[in-house]
Design an enzyme around this catalytic site. Structure first.
Site, PDB file in Angstrom:
ATOM      1  N   ARG A  92       0.834  -1.192   0.000  1.00  0.00           N
ATOM      2  CA  ARG A  92       0.000   0.000   0.000  1.00  0.00           C
ATOM      3  C   ARG A  92       0.872   1.247   0.000  1.00  0.00           C
ATOM      4  O   ARG A  92       1.968   1.258   0.545  1.00  0.00           O
ATOM      5  CB  ARG A  92      -0.912   0.030   1.236  1.00  0.00           C
ATOM      6  CG  ARG A  92      -2.129  -0.879   1.125  1.00  0.00           C
ATOM      7  CD  ARG A  92      -3.040  -0.745   2.335  1.00  0.00           C
ATOM      8  NE  ARG A  92      -2.396  -1.224   3.536  1.00  0.00           N
ATOM      9  CZ  ARG A  92      -1.840  -0.464   4.456  1.00  0.00           C
ATOM     10  NH1 ARG A  92      -1.874   0.868   4.346  1.00  0.00           N
ATOM     11  NH2 ARG A  92      -1.251  -0.981   5.506  1.00  0.00           N
ATOM     12  N   TYR A 220      -1.506  -3.477  -6.725  1.00  0.00           N
ATOM     13  CA  TYR A 220      -1.347  -4.180  -5.445  1.00  0.00           C
ATOM     14  C   TYR A 220      -2.632  -4.161  -4.599  1.00  0.00           C
ATOM     15  O   TYR A 220      -3.314  -3.133  -4.513  1.00  0.00           O
ATOM     16  CB  TYR A 220      -0.180  -3.577  -4.625  1.00  0.00           C
ATOM     17  CG  TYR A 220      -0.172  -4.124  -3.223  1.00  0.00           C
ATOM     18  CD1 TYR A 220       0.308  -5.419  -2.981  1.00  0.00           C
ATOM     19  CD2 TYR A 220      -0.732  -3.421  -2.176  1.00  0.00           C
ATOM     20  CE1 TYR A 220       0.242  -5.961  -1.721  1.00  0.00           C
ATOM     21  CE2 TYR A 220      -0.804  -3.964  -0.899  1.00  0.00           C
ATOM     22  CZ  TYR A 220      -0.312  -5.235  -0.677  1.00  0.00           C
ATOM     23  OH  TYR A 220      -0.397  -5.774   0.570  1.00  0.00           O
ATOM     24  N   LYS A 229      -9.770  -2.216   1.613  1.00  0.00           N
ATOM     25  CA  LYS A 229      -9.483  -1.074   2.472  1.00  0.00           C
ATOM     26  C   LYS A 229     -10.228   0.191   2.012  1.00  0.00           C
ATOM     27  O   LYS A 229     -10.717   0.971   2.826  1.00  0.00           O
ATOM     28  CB  LYS A 229      -7.966  -0.822   2.559  1.00  0.00           C
ATOM     29  CG  LYS A 229      -7.193  -1.980   3.208  1.00  0.00           C
ATOM     30  CD  LYS A 229      -7.810  -2.355   4.496  1.00  0.00           C
ATOM     31  CE  LYS A 229      -7.179  -3.375   5.385  1.00  0.00           C
ATOM     32  NZ  LYS A 229      -5.962  -4.041   5.192  1.00  0.00           N
ATOM     33  N   HIS A 249     -10.738  -2.219  11.402  1.00  0.00           N
ATOM     34  CA  HIS A 249      -9.648  -3.082  10.899  1.00  0.00           C
ATOM     35  C   HIS A 249      -9.445  -4.212  11.916  1.00  0.00           C
ATOM     36  O   HIS A 249      -8.447  -4.263  12.621  1.00  0.00           O
ATOM     37  CB  HIS A 249      -8.381  -2.225  10.767  1.00  0.00           C
ATOM     38  CG  HIS A 249      -7.259  -2.886  10.029  1.00  0.00           C
ATOM     39  ND1 HIS A 249      -5.943  -2.485  10.157  1.00  0.00           N
ATOM     40  CD2 HIS A 249      -7.239  -3.899   9.137  1.00  0.00           C
ATOM     41  CE1 HIS A 249      -5.170  -3.222   9.382  1.00  0.00           C
ATOM     42  NE2 HIS A 249      -5.925  -4.096   8.755  1.00  0.00           N
ATOM     43  N   SER A 271      -1.477  -3.470  10.352  1.00  0.00           N
ATOM     44  CA  SER A 271      -1.087  -4.362   9.263  1.00  0.00           C
ATOM     45  C   SER A 271       0.150  -5.181   9.657  1.00  0.00           C
ATOM     46  O   SER A 271       1.083  -4.645  10.253  1.00  0.00           O
ATOM     47  CB  SER A 271      -0.767  -3.542   8.016  1.00  0.00           C
ATOM     48  OG  SER A 271      -1.912  -2.802   7.650  1.00  0.00           O
ATOM     49  N   CYS A 273       0.459  -7.427  11.923  1.00  0.00           N
ATOM     50  CA  CYS A 273       0.659  -7.571  13.365  1.00  0.00           C
ATOM     51  C   CYS A 273      -0.134  -8.734  13.947  1.00  0.00           C
ATOM     52  O   CYS A 273      -0.401  -8.780  15.151  1.00  0.00           O
ATOM     53  CB  CYS A 273       0.340  -6.268  14.082  1.00  0.00           C
ATOM     54  SG  CYS A 273       1.576  -4.998  13.740  1.00  0.00           S
ATOM     55  N   THR A 276      -4.559 -12.229  10.872  1.00  0.00           N
ATOM     56  CA  THR A 276      -4.883 -13.473  10.181  1.00  0.00           C
ATOM     57  C   THR A 276      -4.499 -14.664  11.048  1.00  0.00           C
ATOM     58  O   THR A 276      -5.252 -15.637  11.186  1.00  0.00           O
ATOM     59  CB  THR A 276      -4.164 -13.540   8.817  1.00  0.00           C
ATOM     60  OG1 THR A 276      -4.585 -12.416   8.034  1.00  0.00           O
ATOM     61  CG2 THR A 276      -4.490 -14.824   8.079  1.00  0.00           C
ATOM     62  N   ASP A 298      -9.621  -9.571   8.806  1.00  0.00           N
ATOM     63  CA  ASP A 298      -9.066  -8.234   8.547  1.00  0.00           C
ATOM     64  C   ASP A 298     -10.040  -7.091   8.835  1.00  0.00           C
ATOM     65  O   ASP A 298      -9.627  -6.038   9.270  1.00  0.00           O
ATOM     66  CB  ASP A 298      -8.605  -8.157   7.079  1.00  0.00           C
ATOM     67  CG  ASP A 298      -7.614  -7.021   6.826  1.00  0.00           C
ATOM     68  OD1 ASP A 298      -6.643  -6.901   7.596  1.00  0.00           O
ATOM     69  OD2 ASP A 298      -7.804  -6.256   5.866  1.00  0.00           O
ATOM     70  N   ARG A 387       1.879 -12.097  -0.608  1.00  0.00           N
ATOM     71  CA  ARG A 387       0.514 -12.368  -0.131  1.00  0.00           C
ATOM     72  C   ARG A 387      -0.078 -13.608  -0.782  1.00  0.00           C
ATOM     73  O   ARG A 387       0.309 -13.992  -1.891  1.00  0.00           O
ATOM     74  CB  ARG A 387      -0.395 -11.175  -0.467  1.00  0.00           C
ATOM     75  CG  ARG A 387      -0.009  -9.877   0.223  1.00  0.00           C
ATOM     76  CD  ARG A 387      -0.710  -9.719   1.544  1.00  0.00           C
ATOM     77  NE  ARG A 387      -0.140  -8.681   2.384  1.00  0.00           N
ATOM     78  CZ  ARG A 387      -0.689  -8.277   3.532  1.00  0.00           C
ATOM     79  NH1 ARG A 387      -1.823  -8.797   3.946  1.00  0.00           N
ATOM     80  NH2 ARG A 387      -0.103  -7.360   4.268  1.00  0.00           N
ATOM     81  N   ARG A 418       2.602  -3.862  17.766  1.00  0.00           N
ATOM     82  CA  ARG A 418       3.892  -4.547  17.758  1.00  0.00           C
ATOM     83  C   ARG A 418       4.851  -3.642  18.516  1.00  0.00           C
ATOM     84  O   ARG A 418       5.333  -2.660  17.967  1.00  0.00           O
ATOM     85  CB  ARG A 418       4.294  -4.734  16.287  1.00  0.00           C
ATOM     86  CG  ARG A 418       5.522  -5.564  16.018  1.00  0.00           C
ATOM     87  CD  ARG A 418       5.807  -5.573  14.517  1.00  0.00           C
ATOM     88  NE  ARG A 418       4.999  -6.548  13.794  1.00  0.00           N
ATOM     89  CZ  ARG A 418       5.365  -7.812  13.557  1.00  0.00           C
ATOM     90  NH1 ARG A 418       6.538  -8.243  13.972  1.00  0.00           N
ATOM     91  NH2 ARG A 418       4.576  -8.611  12.889  1.00  0.00           N
ATOM     92  N   GLY A 512      -0.489 -20.110  18.333  1.00  0.00           N
ATOM     93  CA  GLY A 512      -1.504 -20.910  19.035  1.00  0.00           C
ATOM     94  C   GLY A 512      -1.545 -20.634  20.534  1.00  0.00           C
ATOM     95  O   GLY A 512      -2.607 -20.684  21.166  1.00  0.00           O
ATOM     96  N   ASN A 514      -1.354 -17.971  21.999  1.00  0.00           N
ATOM     97  CA  ASN A 514      -2.105 -16.758  22.339  1.00  0.00           C
ATOM     98  C   ASN A 514      -3.477 -17.094  22.932  1.00  0.00           C
ATOM     99  O   ASN A 514      -4.099 -16.266  23.595  1.00  0.00           O
ATOM    100  CB  ASN A 514      -2.271 -15.857  21.108  1.00  0.00           C
ATOM    101  CG  ASN A 514      -0.940 -15.263  20.670  1.00  0.00           C
ATOM    102  OD1 ASN A 514      -0.027 -15.100  21.489  1.00  0.00           O
ATOM    103  ND2 ASN A 514      -0.808 -14.937  19.387  1.00  0.00           N
TER     104      ASN A 514
END
Ligand code: GTP
Ligand code: SPV
Ligand code: MN
Length: 602
Positions: A92, A220, A229, A249, A271, A273, A276, A298, A387, A418, A512, A514
């Site tokens: 982006r 992109y 977005k 988001h 993004s 961080c 997914t 997302d 991606r 992060r 996992g 987490n």
């Protein structure tokens, strides 16, 4: 397979009169717009997308023929293809993304702004004649479960077959969306051309008051798949403010405990961080009987229902995920999902023609993402922002409720960033208004998802810095307004999976594991666990995070949960300065919340 040029819905371009005669929609507003754009861009032909799998196959064949796609090893990766983007078009472009409100102040200090008339004039210049020799695709799409009152429609016009194919995987596109658009008469207009892929002739323009988007010069993801977005966040956040809902988001995930009780969480991380990965989490060995369901990875659209319950739908129908770091251990569901029917963008390739990326943990790259022979001096084999595009249906953990018109009830909202220091593994906001401040205060290290330097800490409120389609001050006011509208709002938390030790190693195993932190969050919401009250919020007692079977010593856990009052005082001063940069529009309530915490830390 039927050859591309014989597809019945192709219309050779001749003249405006011809367009009128070949109208493929009864909705005047749509046919007029399509005709006007065809007049402007002069495509060779027009293709109205129907959304069938046969049509998707023709897109693939077309791109294989033209070299836009390369076939990967079809024995091990059936229906998987590789797209190599222009090396200067891999992420982006935030500095070229504008929100063109009528009044500059409405777009806010958080956005680039240009007067709408000037922006349109410039863009019309770029678009003039730009589709000569190309096919113009008209893509009617639905964001959200088909027919849900929470869903919204759009039409993207593009000259990129790659975009059309990606929109097929990422949205509910085609005839059914078109019928609903004709029924309701309302849709977001998105105009896109790859142009010359010249970074000096590249702009992503949003006109929130007109509900339209113009994007030129990039192929992109976030710049070109306009449903994502551009529509589902920038335009939708503006619509949400005027209509009383939230476009965020955020991933949406369902956590089922061994007793069969399911809680849904919506989590906003910037993004790259971990959205997914968290959305597709697989419970670790130690958590027998737990199940995790993916609703979205997302974007979340959230509404209060008649009972005051916040409910979320995922407007998307596919995953446009970060490839590097995906392996059998970190994200088995994603690893599985991308072994068939996937478009890879900018990954490396092995000698067996299989896709390869950093931390795949199997195979060796022989060709890098630019198609050059790979040597370790070249740096990364796959681009750090490479991606995968895959239908959400490919995810073994995809929840059937992702299609539910009414969405799922949200128990907790989780912000995160992060941060190598400062932010503890998890803490809870004291109430809704404090939670809004916690969200507004999010800071995170920049990543490869956008062009520019990586690893710089910047403010990224609610992970929406690049995506809020209006003034952040008004956005926070909108968030605060929910407090008066419901008595059962979700509890708000903040997490940080990325805290590091002095040797720069991650302190927390993440992925996992987490789930252990999500359990504490859910237990807090259910009133099942005590916490320590600190000025920054409620912190877990060390014994409340279950680390059994993990290589995390009590000392490491204490480091993960540590709150350094001096550092936090400094952070709060910086947050104060940041908030002040929003001037008069900054909600008083946010200032008081900030002041209270600052004083408690002094
Ligand atoms: P966008 O698609 O850009 O919005 O990214 P995202 O927020 O969905 O991030 P994603 O889950 O793709 O993760 C980004 C990177 O962070 C990947 O390289 C992951 O391997 C890594 N990552 C994700 N979760 C964790 C975690 O819990 N711990 C650590 N250390 N790394 C993680
Ligand atoms: C992000 O950057 O947050 C993404 C990828 O999810 S993109 O669609 O390019 O925005
Ligand atoms: Mn994202």
């Amino acid at each position: 397979m039927e050859s591309f040029s014989k597809v019945a819905i192709l219309r050779p371009y001749q003249s405006s009169t011809f367009y009128a005669g070949s109208m493929t929609t009864r909705l005047k507003a749509l046919s007029n717009w399509v005709n006007d754009i065809a007049e402007l861009t002069k495509p060779d032909q027009i293709h109205w997308c129907t959304g069938t799998s046969e049509e998707y196959d023709t897109f693939v064949q077309e791109m294989l023929g033209g070299g836009d796609l390369l076939e990967l090893n079809q024995d091990n990766y059936p229906d998987c293809y590789l797209h190599r983007s222009d090396p200067k078009d891999v992420a982006r472009v935030e500095h070229l993304t504008y929100v063109c409100s009528e009044n500059e102040i409405d777009s806010g200090p958080n956005n680039n702004w240009m007067p709408p008339t000037k922006a349109k004039e410039m863009m019309m210049g770029f678009f003039s004649g730009c589709m000569q020799g190309r096919t113009m695709y008209v893509i009617p799409y639905c964001m959200g479960p088909m027919g849900s009152s929470y869903s919204r429609y759009g039409v993207e016009i593009t000259d990129s077959t790659y975009v059309a194919a990606n929109m097929y995987l990422m949205t509910r596109m085609g005839n059914e969306a078109l019928s609903n658009i004709e029924e309701t008469g309302s849709f977001i207009k998105g105009l896109h051309s790859i142009g010359e892929l010249d970074p000096d002739r590249r702009y992503i323009m949003h006109f929130p008051e007109e509900l339209s988007i113009m994007s030129y010069g990039s192929g992109y993801g976030g710049n070109a798949l306009l449903g994502k977005k551009c529509h589902a966040l920038r335009i939708a956040s503006y619509q949400a403010q005027t209509e009383g809902w939230l476009a965020e988001h955020m991933l949406i995930v369902g956590i089922e405990n061994p007793e069969g009780e399911i809680h849904y969480l919506a989590c906003a991380f910037p993004s790259q961080c971990g959205k997914t990965n968290l959305a597709m989490l697989i419970p670790p060995e130690s958590h027998k009987g737990w199940k995790v369901w993916t609703l979205g990875d997302d974007i979340a659209w959230m509404h209060l229902d008649n009972e005051g319950q916040l409910r979320a739908i995922n407007p998307e129908a596919g995953l446009f995920g970060v490839v590097p770091g995906t392996n059998r251990k970190t994200n088995p569901n994603a690893y599985d999902a991308i072994s068939s029917k996937t478009i890879f963008t900018n990954v490396a390739v092995t000698a067996d023609n299989e896709p390869w990326w950093e931390d795949k943990e199997t195979g060796q790259p022989v060709t890098d993402w630019q198609g050059r022979p790979y040597t370790s001096e070249n740096g990364d084999a796959a681009h750090p922002n490479s991606r995968f595009t895959v239908s959400a249906q490919n995810n073994p953990g995809y929840s059937s409720l992702a299609e539910a018109a009414e969405g799922v009830p949200i128990t907790a909202l989780v912000f995160g960033g992060r941060r190598r220091g400062l932010a503890p593994l998890v803490y809870q906001a004291k109430d809704w208004a404090h939670g809004v401040l916690v969200g507004a205060s999010v800071a995170s290290e920049t990543t490869a998802a956008a062009t520019g330097e990586v690893g710089i800490v910047r403010r990224d409120p609610m992970a929406m810095k690049p995506f809020c389609g209006y003034n952040f001050a008004d956005y926070w006011e909108h968030w605060l307004s929910f407090e008066k509208r419901s008595e059962k709002l979700p509890k708000i938390f903040h997490v940080n999976w990325f805290r590091r030790d002095k040797n720069d190693r991650f302190l927390w195993p993440g992925f996992g594991e987490n789930l252990r932190v999500l359990r504490w969050i859910i237990d807090r919401c259910e009133g099942r666990v005590e916490a320590d009250s600190l000025p920054i919020g409620f912190l877990p007692k060390v014994e409340s995070i279950d680390v059994s079977g993990l290589d995390v010593s009590p000392d490491v856990l204490a480091q993960l949960l540590a709150v350094d009052t001096k550092e936090w005082h400094e952070e709060m001063l910086q947050i104060g300065e940041y908030l002040e940069s929003y001037g008069d529009r900054l909600p008083e309530r946010l200032k008081t919340e900030h002041q209270t915490i600052l004083e408690a830390l002094t």
